[in-house]
Design an enzyme around this catalytic site. Structure first.
Site, PDB file in Angstrom:
ATOM      1  N   ILE A  72      30.211  45.423  42.981  1.00 22.83           N
ATOM      2  CA  ILE A  72      29.011  46.257  42.963  1.00 22.83           C
ATOM      3  C   ILE A  72      27.773  45.368  42.963  1.00 22.83           C
ATOM      4  O   ILE A  72      26.763  45.667  43.608  1.00 22.83           O
ATOM      5  CB  ILE A  72      29.020  47.203  41.741  1.00 22.83           C
ATOM      6  N   LEU A 129      31.622  32.960  38.751  1.00 17.65           N
ATOM      7  CA  LEU A 129      32.632  32.911  39.826  1.00 17.65           C
ATOM      8  C   LEU A 129      34.059  32.984  39.275  1.00 17.65           C
ATOM      9  O   LEU A 129      35.021  32.617  39.970  1.00 17.65           O
ATOM     10  CB  LEU A 129      32.436  31.675  40.728  1.00 17.65           C
ATOM     11  N   ASP A 165      27.306  30.759  32.844  1.00 20.80           N
ATOM     12  CA  ASP A 165      27.683  31.837  31.923  1.00 20.80           C
ATOM     13  C   ASP A 165      26.441  32.561  31.397  1.00 20.80           C
ATOM     14  O   ASP A 165      25.417  31.929  31.107  1.00 20.80           O
ATOM     15  CB  ASP A 165      28.460  31.206  30.742  1.00 20.80           C
ATOM     16  N   ILE A 166      26.552  33.871  31.269  1.00 24.63           N
ATOM     17  CA  ILE A 166      25.388  34.649  30.776  1.00 24.63           C
ATOM     18  C   ILE A 166      25.043  34.259  29.336  1.00 24.63           C
ATOM     19  O   ILE A 166      23.942  34.503  28.866  1.00 24.63           O
ATOM     20  CB  ILE A 166      25.678  36.163  30.842  1.00 24.63           C
ATOM     21  N   ALA A 224      27.487  41.228  35.014  1.00 15.18           N
ATOM     22  CA  ALA A 224      28.545  40.296  34.609  1.00 15.18           C
ATOM     23  C   ALA A 224      29.286  40.807  33.382  1.00 15.18           C
ATOM     24  O   ALA A 224      28.690  40.989  32.305  1.00 15.18           O
ATOM     25  CB  ALA A 224      27.938  38.919  34.322  1.00 15.18           C
ATOM     26  N   SER A 237      29.319  52.493  32.084  1.00 18.02           N
ATOM     27  CA  SER A 237      30.501  53.171  32.638  1.00 18.02           C
ATOM     28  C   SER A 237      30.682  54.555  32.031  1.00 18.02           C
ATOM     29  O   SER A 237      30.408  54.756  30.850  1.00 18.02           O
ATOM     30  CB  SER A 237      31.749  52.326  32.331  1.00 18.02           C
ATOM     31  N   TYR A 274      37.393  47.976  26.540  1.00 20.44           N
ATOM     32  CA  TYR A 274      36.412  47.815  27.638  1.00 20.44           C
ATOM     33  C   TYR A 274      35.294  48.836  27.480  1.00 20.44           C
ATOM     34  O   TYR A 274      34.118  48.493  27.467  1.00 20.44           O
ATOM     35  CB  TYR A 274      37.113  48.004  28.993  1.00 20.44           C
ATOM     36  N   LYS A 313      31.072  48.520  26.546  1.00 17.40           N
ATOM     37  CA  LYS A 313      29.962  49.098  27.320  1.00 17.40           C
ATOM     38  C   LYS A 313      29.070  49.929  26.398  1.00 17.40           C
ATOM     39  O   LYS A 313      27.846  49.835  26.447  1.00 17.40           O
ATOM     40  CB  LYS A 313      30.499  49.955  28.468  1.00 17.40           C
ATOM     41  N   ASN A 324      33.618  56.491  39.615  1.00 19.94           N
ATOM     42  CA  ASN A 324      34.572  55.584  40.263  1.00 19.94           C
ATOM     43  C   ASN A 324      33.995  54.956  41.533  1.00 19.94           C
ATOM     44  O   ASN A 324      34.027  55.587  42.583  1.00 19.94           O
ATOM     45  CB  ASN A 324      35.866  56.330  40.547  1.00 19.94           C
ATOM     46  N   LEU A 383      42.550  52.732  42.135  1.00 21.48           N
ATOM     47  CA  LEU A 383      43.357  53.488  43.097  1.00 21.48           C
ATOM     48  C   LEU A 383      43.104  53.123  44.553  1.00 21.48           C
ATOM     49  O   LEU A 383      44.035  52.784  45.292  1.00 21.48           O
ATOM     50  CB  LEU A 383      43.111  54.996  42.915  1.00 21.48           C
ATOM     51  N   PHE A 392      50.319  58.134  39.321  1.00 23.06           N
ATOM     52  CA  PHE A 392      50.579  58.298  37.881  1.00 23.06           C
ATOM     53  C   PHE A 392      50.475  59.772  37.483  1.00 23.06           C
ATOM     54  O   PHE A 392      49.479  60.224  36.933  1.00 23.06           O
ATOM     55  CB  PHE A 392      49.578  57.477  37.073  1.00 23.06           C
TER      56      PHE A 392
HETATM   57  C1  WQD Z   1      41.813  56.580  39.316  1.00 18.40           C
HETATM   58  C2  WQD Z   1      42.904  57.639  39.383  1.00 18.40           C
HETATM   59  C3  WQD Z   1      44.795  57.156  37.979  1.00 18.40           C
HETATM   60  C4  WQD Z   1      46.044  53.578  40.190  1.00 18.40           C
HETATM   61  C5  WQD Z   1      37.844  53.599  36.606  1.00 18.40           C
HETATM   62  C6  WQD Z   1      37.572  52.275  35.998  1.00 18.40           C
HETATM   63  C7  WQD Z   1      36.693  52.424  34.800  1.00 18.40           C
HETATM   64  C8  WQD Z   1      35.460  53.239  35.152  1.00 18.40           C
HETATM   65  C9  WQD Z   1      35.864  54.567  35.720  1.00 18.40           C
HETATM   66  C10 WQD Z   1      33.700  51.663  35.756  1.00 18.40           C
HETATM   67  C11 WQD Z   1      43.500  57.947  38.010  1.00 18.40           C
HETATM   68  C12 WQD Z   1      45.183  57.134  39.466  1.00 18.40           C
HETATM   69  C13 WQD Z   1      45.330  54.703  39.790  1.00 18.40           C
HETATM   70  C14 WQD Z   1      47.360  53.706  40.659  1.00 18.40           C
HETATM   71  C15 WQD Z   1      47.224  56.081  40.315  1.00 18.40           C
HETATM   72  N1  WQD Z   1      34.615  52.573  36.073  1.00 18.40           N
HETATM   73  N2  WQD Z   1      45.919  55.927  39.865  1.00 18.40           N
HETATM   74  N3  WQD Z   1      47.904  54.972  40.709  1.00 18.40           N
HETATM   75  O1  WQD Z   1      41.104  55.017  35.519  1.00 18.40           O
HETATM   76  O2  WQD Z   1      39.477  56.545  36.715  1.00 18.40           O
HETATM   77  O3  WQD Z   1      38.709  54.361  35.771  1.00 18.40           O
HETATM   78  O4  WQD Z   1      36.680  54.288  36.875  1.00 18.40           O
HETATM   79  O5  WQD Z   1      33.473  51.162  34.732  1.00 18.40           O
HETATM   80  O6  WQD Z   1      36.346  51.126  34.409  1.00 18.40           O
HETATM   81  O7  WQD Z   1      38.809  51.730  35.610  1.00 18.40           O
HETATM   82  O8  WQD Z   1      40.192  54.423  37.796  1.00 18.40           O
HETATM   83  O9  WQD Z   1      41.211  53.680  39.904  1.00 18.40           O
HETATM   84  O10 WQD Z   1      42.408  53.159  37.709  1.00 18.40           O
HETATM   85  O11 WQD Z   1      42.349  55.495  38.551  1.00 18.40           O
HETATM   86  O12 WQD Z   1      47.742  57.210  40.360  1.00 18.40           O
HETATM   87  O13 WQD Z   1      48.071  52.722  41.031  1.00 18.40           O
HETATM   88  O14 WQD Z   1      43.976  57.139  40.184  1.00 18.40           O
HETATM   89  O15 WQD Z   1      45.798  57.819  37.222  1.00 18.40           O
HETATM   90  O16 WQD Z   1      43.794  59.314  37.972  1.00 18.40           O
HETATM   91  P1  WQD Z   1      39.934  55.175  36.400  1.00 18.40           P
HETATM   92  P2  WQD Z   1      41.582  54.095  38.511  1.00 18.40           P
END
Ligand code: WQD
Length: 333
Positions: free
Chosen positions: A12, A33, A50-51, A73, A116, A140, A144, A169, A189, A207
């Site tokens: 991003i 990096l 480093d920040i 970061a 987030s 995590y 935040k 997302n 995903l 999942f």
């Molecule tokens: C999305 C959907 C999984 C992987 C993320 C970031 C979080 C925050 C919000 C910024 C879910 C499903 C995933 C896979 C799957 N963003 N999935 N199989 O959990 O919504 O959170 O966005 O800070 O930090 O992690 O994102 O992409 O892991 O999952 O079925 O192999 O896809 O169950 O429903 P998530 P994700």
């Protein structure tokens, strides 16, 4: 304006650097990096460090007459944060504190922070508004929420104004295909769906297909990374126009299921997406999507891209950059 972007070599961050430059800002990037890619900066000045290195941060602020800070970061893996909590608190919270303190010493009074929607945990109501309770469900997400608190107190005590952008997302790639997401440590995903479709990993594990949703799979608010970048540029301008400290949900307000993502990828790529329906992932909320009312009213921001463009740009990027960024090769987590 002269802007310091931490984590600007990340996904991003690199898209936001380009959006800042397109809006006429001068950008310098601070990035360790550890996970970022130098190539994603397309020649933007980069300080590797480093920040938490206060002397380096103060030097950069003086040398470049920095007027605004955009802070990306951070470590960002939900799963990893539960394995190594203190590493996440040290880097994400203590690092943010040191960074903002050092920048404030050099007169930087405006901060846009990468937060987030995960600070809400499993929101009680949909769509998720900024009034929802802050109830993180991972280390995590806790880091935040705590970093947002640091910023709120930096306003109360030192007049440092900030906008914390609570992303939903983030996905997709730059529309001109110049930069995109590095999938070497992909856990989200959409990059995993791309990897499976391009034969770079086994079938996607879906999942859970027994949720109370139309097709049984979880629903999320996927937002194009260029839309997200635009929100940062607007947030910085809001602060320069005198805007007060605030936190804003940055999502489209539209939910898409896991199977929506898979079906859209099949249509866009013309290929089948290999996937298996497996058990639910612990901690997954069923449905999460944003109420974008406040971000629209505060920043005049509205998303320009939907799921089709997200998938089209992600497919174009990954299918033409099958090995990702050269500097990140071999770093598969
Ligand atoms: C999305 C959907 C999984 C992987 C993320 C970031 C979080 C925050 C919000 C910024 C879910 C499903 C995933 C896979 C799957 N963003 N999935 N199989 O959990 O919504 O959170 O966005 O800070 O930090 O992690 O994102 O992409 O892991 O999952 O079925 O192999 O896809 O169950 O429903 P998530 P994700």
């Amino acid at each position: 304006m002269n802007v310091l972007v931490t984590g600007g070599a990340g996904y991003i961050g690199s898209h936001t650097v380009r959006a800042l430059q397109a809006a006429g800002h001068r950008v310098v990037v601070l990035d360790s990096l550890e996970t970022g890619a130098r190539e994603a900066l397309l020649g933007t000045p980069l300080a590797v460090g480093d920040i938490a290195d206060s002397e380096l941060v103060r030097q950069l602020c003086r040398d470049h007459a920095i007027q605004g800070l955009i802070h990306f970061a951070a470590y960002k893996s939900v799963g990893e944060s539960m394995q190594y909590p203190t590493r996440y608190f040290r880097n994400n919270v203590a690092g943010t504190s040191a960074l903002v303190e050092a920048a404030a010493h050099e007169g930087v009074q405006r901060v846009v922070f990468s937060s987030s929607c995960s600070v809400y945990g499993t929101p009680a109501q949909m769509p998720a508004a900024e009034s929802a309770p802050i109830q993180p469900e991972s280390v995590y997400a806790e880091t935040k929420a705590m970093s947002e608190q640091v910023l709120r107190w930096m306003h109360a005590t030192h007049g440092v104004r900030s906008v914390s952008l609570r992303y939903f997302n983030a996905a997709g790639a730059s529309l001109d295909n110049a930069i995109g997401e590095d999938w070497s440590n992909a856990a989200n995903l959409i990059p995993l769906v791309m990897k499976a479709t391009l034969g770079r990993q086994g079938p996607v594990q879906v999942f859970g297909a027994d949720y109370p949703t139309p097709d049984g799979t979880c629903i999320r608010d996927y937002i194009h990374v260029d839309d997200l970048a635009d929100a940062h540029v607007r947030a910085l301008q809001y602060l320069f126009d005198g805007g007060a400290t605030t936190a804003l949900n940055v999502g489209t307000g539209t939910g898409s299921s896991v199977l929506d993502v898979i079906r859209t990828t099949e249509r866009v790529s013309g290929r089948p997406v290999p996937y298996d329906l497996v058990g639910r992932r612990q901690g997954d909320p069923v449905t999460v999507f944003a109420d974008p009312t406040l971000v629209r009213a505060t920043l005049g921001w509205t998303p320009q891209h939907g799921l089709d463009t997200i998938i089209e740009s992600a497919w174009r990027w990954h299918s033409t950059h099958i090995d990702g960024y050269p500097s990140r090769r071999g770093s598969d987590g």
